[in-house]
Design a protein around this motif. Structure first.
Motif, PDB file in Angstrom:
ATOM      1  N   ILE A  80      42.392 -24.415  16.225  1.00 61.77           N
ATOM      2  CA  ILE A  80      41.052 -24.353  15.628  1.00 61.77           C
ATOM      3  C   ILE A  80      40.126 -25.362  16.308  1.00 61.77           C
ATOM      4  O   ILE A  80      38.998 -25.031  16.682  1.00 61.77           O
ATOM      5  N   ILE A  81      40.602 -26.582  16.462  1.00 59.16           N
ATOM      6  CA  ILE A  81      39.767 -27.625  17.067  1.00 59.16           C
ATOM      7  C   ILE A  81      39.370 -27.244  18.495  1.00 59.16           C
ATOM      8  O   ILE A  81      38.209 -27.360  18.887  1.00 59.16           O
ATOM      9  N   ILE A  82      40.328 -26.759  19.270  1.00 58.53           N
ATOM     10  CA  ILE A  82      40.025 -26.344  20.643  1.00 58.53           C
ATOM     11  C   ILE A  82      38.989 -25.231  20.644  1.00 58.53           C
ATOM     12  O   ILE A  82      38.018 -25.270  21.393  1.00 58.53           O
ATOM     13  N   LYS A  83      39.160 -24.254  19.762  1.00 53.25           N
ATOM     14  CA  LYS A  83      38.231 -23.125  19.722  1.00 53.25           C
ATOM     15  C   LYS A  83      36.850 -23.531  19.214  1.00 53.25           C
ATOM     16  O   LYS A  83      35.864 -22.867  19.518  1.00 53.25           O
ATOM     17  N   MET A  84      36.755 -24.615  18.454  1.00 53.32           N
ATOM     18  CA  MET A  84      35.451 -25.137  18.046  1.00 53.32           C
ATOM     19  C   MET A  84      34.705 -25.732  19.243  1.00 53.32           C
ATOM     20  O   MET A  84      33.483 -25.752  19.268  1.00 53.32           O
ATOM     21  N   LEU A  85      35.463 -26.208  20.232  1.00 53.43           N
ATOM     22  CA  LEU A  85      34.878 -26.924  21.364  1.00 53.43           C
ATOM     23  C   LEU A  85      34.760 -26.096  22.642  1.00 53.43           C
ATOM     24  O   LEU A  85      33.895 -26.367  23.473  1.00 53.43           O
ATOM     25  N   VAL A  86      35.630 -25.103  22.811  1.00 52.67           N
ATOM     26  CA  VAL A  86      35.603 -24.273  24.025  1.00 52.67           C
ATOM     27  C   VAL A  86      36.014 -22.845  23.658  1.00 52.67           C
ATOM     28  O   VAL A  86      37.071 -22.633  23.085  1.00 52.67           O
ATOM     29  N   ALA A  87      35.164 -21.890  24.005  1.00 52.63           N
ATOM     30  CA  ALA A  87      35.503 -20.473  23.857  1.00 52.63           C
ATOM     31  C   ALA A  87      35.421 -19.848  25.249  1.00 52.63           C
ATOM     32  O   ALA A  87      34.600 -20.249  26.064  1.00 52.63           O
ATOM     33  N   SER A  88      36.284 -18.866  25.512  1.00 53.42           N
ATOM     34  CA  SER A  88      36.245 -18.260  26.843  1.00 53.42           C
ATOM     35  C   SER A  88      36.738 -16.826  26.812  1.00 53.42           C
ATOM     36  O   SER A  88      37.507 -16.424  25.936  1.00 53.42           O
ATOM     37  N   GLN A  89      36.258 -16.090  27.783  1.00 50.98           N
ATOM     38  CA  GLN A  89      36.728 -14.754  28.132  1.00 50.98           C
ATOM     39  C   GLN A  89      36.632 -14.704  29.659  1.00 50.98           C
ATOM     40  O   GLN A  89      35.915 -15.526  30.248  1.00 50.98           O
ATOM     41  N   PRO A  90      37.323 -13.773  30.316  1.00 49.01           N
ATOM     42  CA  PRO A  90      37.129 -13.688  31.756  1.00 49.01           C
ATOM     43  C   PRO A  90      35.637 -13.509  32.068  1.00 49.01           C
ATOM     44  O   PRO A  90      34.973 -12.658  31.484  1.00 49.01           O
ATOM     45  N   GLY A  91      35.118 -14.388  32.909  1.00 49.81           N
ATOM     46  CA  GLY A  91      33.720 -14.289  33.309  1.00 49.81           C
ATOM     47  C   GLY A  91      32.779 -15.261  32.617  1.00 49.81           C
ATOM     48  O   GLY A  91      31.656 -15.452  33.052  1.00 49.81           O
ATOM     49  N   TRP A  92      33.223 -15.896  31.531  1.00 47.89           N
ATOM     50  CA  TRP A  92      32.352 -16.882  30.877  1.00 47.89           C
ATOM     51  C   TRP A  92      33.131 -17.916  30.082  1.00 47.89           C
ATOM     52  O   TRP A  92      34.235 -17.665  29.625  1.00 47.89           O
ATOM     53  N   ILE A  93      32.495 -19.079  29.959  1.00 47.47           N
ATOM     54  CA  ILE A  93      33.002 -20.173  29.121  1.00 47.47           C
ATOM     55  C   ILE A  93      31.834 -20.670  28.298  1.00 47.47           C
ATOM     56  O   ILE A  93      30.754 -20.931  28.831  1.00 47.47           O
ATOM     57  N   GLU A  94      32.058 -20.788  26.994  1.00 44.35           N
ATOM     58  CA  GLU A  94      31.043 -21.365  26.112  1.00 44.35           C
ATOM     59  C   GLU A  94      31.538 -22.727  25.647  1.00 44.35           C
ATOM     60  O   GLU A  94      32.645 -22.851  25.126  1.00 44.35           O
TER      61      GLU A  94
END
Length: 194
Positions: A80-94
């Motif tokens: 959960i903590i990681i996903k609060m700080l970094v989201a990704s799919q091929p082609g992008w990072i939020e």
């Protein structure tokens, strides 16, 4: 997405009545849903419950608050903590997609993203960010931030890595294979919380 948000809020209403309730695994699932919805407030509330109510003094995790040995939380809380700080799919990072107002500064290292990219380090202080990325393959991706990117500069790595800004305030960057690239970013409009 709206129906999902309504369902999550209903589950949270029950959890609030029960001060977290039972079943850490259910809270982990709710936390992952909240991060996917970019709901920083709900994500933080769940992290707070999990971090404070589902551990024994000997660092053993529990199924219910302070009772019933269970290991679901050992991987769930960091996820959960990681996903609060970094989201990704091929082609992008939020970066910082569900950053709560309670974390105005911070740092995380070693986040593996989709598309063979590692966030070697991410540090933020208000709307100032520094991120170091390393890709296993040469590729172009879009970097995103809630509220958009006001400015971005390459601090370390090839200067040719910056592409054009994208719709919605993102930035196209080129990552060489096997090399670190560090970016200094100013977030356009930081809106912690929802």
């Amino acid at each position: 997405c709206q129906a999902f948000q309504v369902a999550a809020e209903k589950r949270m209403a029950f959890r609030r009545q029960e001060n977290g309730g039972e079943m850490a695994f259910g809270l982990v699932q709710l936390g992952l849903c909240a991060t996917s919805l970019r709901d920083a407030e709900m994500s933080y509330e769940i992290v707070d419950w999990l971090a404070n109510d589902y551990w024994r003094p000997n660092m053993v995790t529990t199924h219910n608050p302070k009772s019933l040995f269970n290991t679901d939380l050992c991987g769930g809380l960091p996820a959960i903590i990681i996903k609060m700080l970094v989201a990704s799919q091929p082609g992008w990072i939020e970066l910082l997609p569900a950053l709560p107002k309670e974390w105005p500064t911070g740092r995380i290292e070693g986040v593996c993203c989709r598309g063979q990219i590692e966030v070697r380090s991410l540090a933020w202080n208000g709307n100032q960010l520094t991120v170091t990325l390393r890709s296993g393959v040469a590729q172009k991706i879009q970097l995103r931030l809630p509220g958009g990117i006001q400015s971005i500069e390459v601090k370390q790595g090839p200067r040719s890595t910056l592409g054009k800004p994208t719709e919605g305030g993102g930035q196209v960057v080129t990552l060489p294979a096997g090399h670190e690239v560090t970016f200094a970013i100013v977030q356009a409009k930081r809106t912690p919380g929802k």
